[in-house]
Write an enzyme that holds these catalytic residues in place. Structure first.
Site, PDB file in Angstrom:
ATOM      1  N   ASP A   1       0.863  -1.169   0.000  1.00  0.00           N
ATOM      2  CA  ASP A   1       0.000   0.000   0.000  1.00  0.00           C
ATOM      3  C   ASP A   1       0.912   1.234   0.000  1.00  0.00           C
ATOM      4  OD1 ASP A   1      -2.102   1.767   0.007  1.00  0.00           O
ATOM      5  OD2 ASP A   1      -3.192   0.795   1.634  1.00  0.00           O
TER       6      ASP A   1
HETATM    7  C1  BGC Z   1      -5.070   3.286  -0.099  1.00  0.00           C
HETATM    8  C2  BGC Z   1      -5.110   2.287  -1.225  1.00  0.00           C
HETATM    9  C3  BGC Z   1      -4.927   3.008  -2.537  1.00  0.00           C
HETATM   10  C4  BGC Z   1      -3.607   3.766  -2.489  1.00  0.00           C
HETATM   11  C5  BGC Z   1      -3.272   4.493  -3.772  1.00  0.00           C
HETATM   12  C6  BGC Z   1      -3.845   4.160  -0.163  1.00  0.00           C
HETATM   13  O1  BGC Z   1      -3.938   5.209   0.743  1.00  0.00           O
HETATM   14  O2  BGC Z   1      -5.132   2.599   1.131  1.00  0.00           O
HETATM   15  O3  BGC Z   1      -6.313   1.564  -1.213  1.00  0.00           O
HETATM   16  O4  BGC Z   1      -4.982   2.102  -3.603  1.00  0.00           O
HETATM   17  O5  BGC Z   1      -3.673   4.700  -1.451  1.00  0.00           O
HETATM   18  O6  BGC Z   1      -4.104   5.583  -3.947  1.00  0.00           O
END
Ligand code: BGC
Length: 729
Positions: free
Chosen positions: A265
């Site tokens: 993530d």
């Molecule tokens: C989120 C993810 C997301 C990523 C990219 C993170 O803060 O938890 O689900 O895909 O950001 O935007």
């Protein structure tokens, strides 16, 4: 010479094939022996720096490529319910690019359709638009278990039940990937809350992990063939999920034979050696200021990794394995190799139609006393539409899953578009969205005034899906990086609803949001209640068509709605959001998530798991159970005994009558959605295997099926069992 080459090639193929005897069918797709040879040859030509360049971000949403060898970057994009607007290379929105998208209903609305084929169609739209927009990986679906009604991200997820999660996720993954795009199933694992999501240490039993939190991911990988998986922010048993040898290497890669890529993530990596050792393949999003200054070489899995390899502290084969996985996904999605990518489509009628159908099937009619609904368009009347969410566009809300929608039909617009000339609509917001705000007397009085003069009221309120530019991300209710403070309606809505009911009790309450709200203060006086989630770009039309009977509702709740927060297992048994240290959360609710708790402990919910009403009636009959060694075949008949065509979701639960370890009262194992004309009937046939009678014995650390008697319960919800039978296994 030639013969010799073929001999060598055959020998290499054999060695490769022998090395992976146990691949599941879907993962086999990612592992083609000939491609592996090409990949190894590419890796042999790469310098260490080139390899390492591939295992970390090269911009907020891309990973590095190797131009010299024709290896492209991966271009990723959020997210689960539409392709996100462009972020260019520096988080700036680029207004010169056609970056709007089809805004699909959110995950929890998709799950509420219980329609596996629609799951596929949902994925197909996402994959197709991602392809059109030049994306390689779509960052979704989000499939974490809905453990608490307070989790701010429940709207993105699917259900409290692992079987429903698995079946809906597999459909959407295949839908995405059949378009030649990779999905990224997220967030692996135990990211069931947003509070302190970057630091919280989730502690749970092995049994809860195996029975509740893992099955969706296992199905995603083994049945869906997911090309990539996103590791979660949180810690798991003391270690970051993105650094966890147990989760990534032992379970995902070894047990489940996952051959694809584990992507962190965004900003979930906190060190260099652990993720390199423990199974993370690609580091994304580390540190906003590094990204703004384009210092991607400073990421943990960048220059520091090169240094460790050069010092002989980390073996290069670990890097090679990550590169191999990335290249594998590139070959599978034709980013490399001779085949061309599918073109993809954008802004088509078919995509909008899919969005509409999902909302029509996902919106849930919770209560309908004395057939209050549907309304008749021919009747002349004035309707007071009240509530902030009636006129609110939701597509840019919620955080990373936001979509710049081609358009969005709000509930108010949907009603105005379909009511025709006999109905007059007056609108008042009734309350204001204000940090920690209570009722606003002036707005309330204006709403009560139009309600008292109207023939009836349609109230559209519920939760709040903040936008970043509202400067509300900290205090939004259904949004990333935040949880709800409680289950109460915000902004004085209880007071407002009661004030409206006092002058006009003919009211439909429409709840917009990711899940359960406490309705006790007005539920008994309200004849009709609808749960409409965030229903996508056509959601307003879907809602209006349901209210006026153009569509017969068929959605059912993918999670239990408790009467009050204290009744919820995450509060009653477990901890939420953290223990007294503030560092950890213990899932003492264990395997008793959702209905597994309510049914076992006989706690009466407001609305049960699987509950949802229709404008017609269904009769269940003729339960037959064919109990064979390898499988159990269950069949039963559903008849539409009402006057309207409609769809019923029949749910099959297994109830163990004996068990060495305690088990929940019953568990969902299968379901089917059946469409029937008035008077028509259909025989539903579903199959169960031994797995459906087993549980995870954490004393033996394995799945077991205790021999003995099991009940087969066929229900319209977890608390509305229509047929039951018994068998011995
Ligand atoms: C989120 C993810 C997301 C990523 C990219 C993170 O803060 O938890 O689900 O895909 O950001 O935007």
């Amino acid at each position: 010479m030639k013969n010799n080459y073929f001999l060598k090639l055959t020998a290499r193929l054999l060695v490769l094939l022998m090395a992976v005897p146990m691949l599941s069918v879907a993962q086999n797709d990612l592992f083609k022996a000939e491609t592996e040879i090409k990949i190894n040859e590419l890796i042999r030509q790469m310098s260490l720096a080139e390899k390492v360049n591939m295992i970390h971000a090269s911009s907020p949403f891309t990973s590095g490529g190797v131009a010299r060898l024709g290896i492209p970057e991966f271009i990723t994009s959020d997210g689960p319910h539409g392709v996100r607007a462009e972020h260019g290379r520096d988080w700036e929105l680029d207004n010169n690019i056609p970056d709007s998208g089809t805004y699909l209903p959110v995950g929890v609305c998709l799950a509420a359709t219980w329609n596996k084929e629609l799951g596929y169609e949902f994925g197909r739209v996402l994959g197709s638009e991602a392809n059109y927009r030049g994306k390689d990986i779509i960052l979704g679906p989000g499939i974490n278990i809905i453990r608490s009604p307070l989790n701010g991200r429940n709207f993105e997820y699917l259900s409290e039940d692992p079987i429903l999660v698995s079946k809906m996720a597999v459909g959407s993954i295949k839908g995405i990937q059949d378009q030649g795009i990779s999905c990224c199933v997220k967030h692996f694992v135990a990211n069931n809350q947003e509070t302190r999501r970057n630091t919280i240490d989730v502690q749970m039993s092995e049994r809860a992990l195996r029975e509740i939190y893992l099955p969706g991911f296992k199905a995603a990988v083994q049945l869906g063939g997911a090309n990539t998986v996103m590791s979660a922010y949180n810690k798991f048993r003391g270690q970051w999920a993105s650094h966890s040898h147990y989760l990534l290497n032992s379970i995902l890669k070894k047990e489940w034979v996952f051959k694809g890529v584990v992507i962190s993530d965004w900003n979930a990596v906190h060190a260099t050696p652990e993720p390199l050792w423990n199974g993370l393949d690609l580091e994304m999003g580390t540190d906003l200021s590094m990204m703004q200054n384009r210092q991607y070489n400073k990421f943990y899995m960048a220059d520091p990794a090169i240094k460790l390899v050069n010092e002989g502290k980390i073996p290069e084969y670990l890097i090679d394995d990550k590169v191999r996985r990335l290249l594998r996904v590139m070959y599978k999605t034709n980013m490399l190799g001779d085949l061309k990518r599918i073109q993809g489509e954008y802004n088509t009628t078919a995509h909008r139609q899919t969005a509409l159908q999902i909302s029509e099937e996902g919106i849930v009619l919770l209560k309908n006393e004395n057939n209050f609904l549907p309304l008749n368009k021919k009747q002349k009347r004035t309707i007071a539409v009240i509530g902030f969410n009636a006129d609110r566009k939701q597509s840019l809300g919620g955080g990373s899953s936001q979509v710049r929608a081609f358009y969005e039909i709000t509930p108010l617009a949907g009603l105005q578009n379909i009511v025709g000339k006999n109905v007059t609509i007056n609108y008042e917001p009734g309350y204001e969205v204000k940090r920690n705000g209570g009722a606003n007397t002036e707005l309330m009085n204006r709403a009560v005034a139009i309600a008292s003069k109207a023939d009836m009221v349609i109230y559209v309120g519920g939760s709040f899906h903040g936008y970043t530019h509202d400067n509300w991300s900290d205090n939004a209710y259904d949004a990333e990086d935040t949880d709800k403070p409680d289950m109460m309606l915000p902004f004085g809505q209880d007071e407002l609803i009661k004030a409206i009911l006092a002058v006009n009790p003919k009211m439909v309450v429409v709840m917009v949001g990711g899940g359960a709200m406490d309705m006790r203060l007005w539920i008994n006086e309200t004849p009709a209640i609808i749960q409409s989630w965030y229903a996508g770009m056509e959601g307003g039309h879907a809602l209006a068509r349901i209210i006026f009977g153009d569509v017969n509702p068929s959605g059912k709740l993918p999670m239990t709605f408790p009467k009050k927060l204290e009744d919820h297992p995450s509060q009653a048994m477990g901890e939420f959001p953290y223990d007294t240290s503030g560092l950890a959360v213990h899932y003492y609710d264990d395997i008793y998530v959702g209905y597994r708790y309510y049914d076992t402990w006989k706690v009466v919910p407001e609305f049960a798991f699987g509950h949802g009403l229709s404008y017609t009636n269904f009769e269940y009959s003729n339960l037959n159970i064919l109990n064979e060694n390898a499988k159990v075949t269950i069949s039963f008949t559903i008849k539409n005994t009402g006057k309207l065509a409609g769809a019923e979701i029949a749910q099959v639960y297994v109830k163990p009558y004996q068990s060495v370890l305690p088990r929940p009262e019953k568990e969902l194992k299968e379901f089917d959605k059946v469409y029937l004309e008035p008077g028509a009937f259909k025989t539903v046939t579903l199959q169960l295997t031994n797995d459906d009678f087993s549980y995870f014995d954490d004393l033996k650390n394995t799945w077991v099926m205790d021999p003995g008697k099991y009940g087969i319960l066929v229900g319209a919800s977890s608390r509305d069992i229509k047929l039951s039978g018994m068998l011995s296994r």
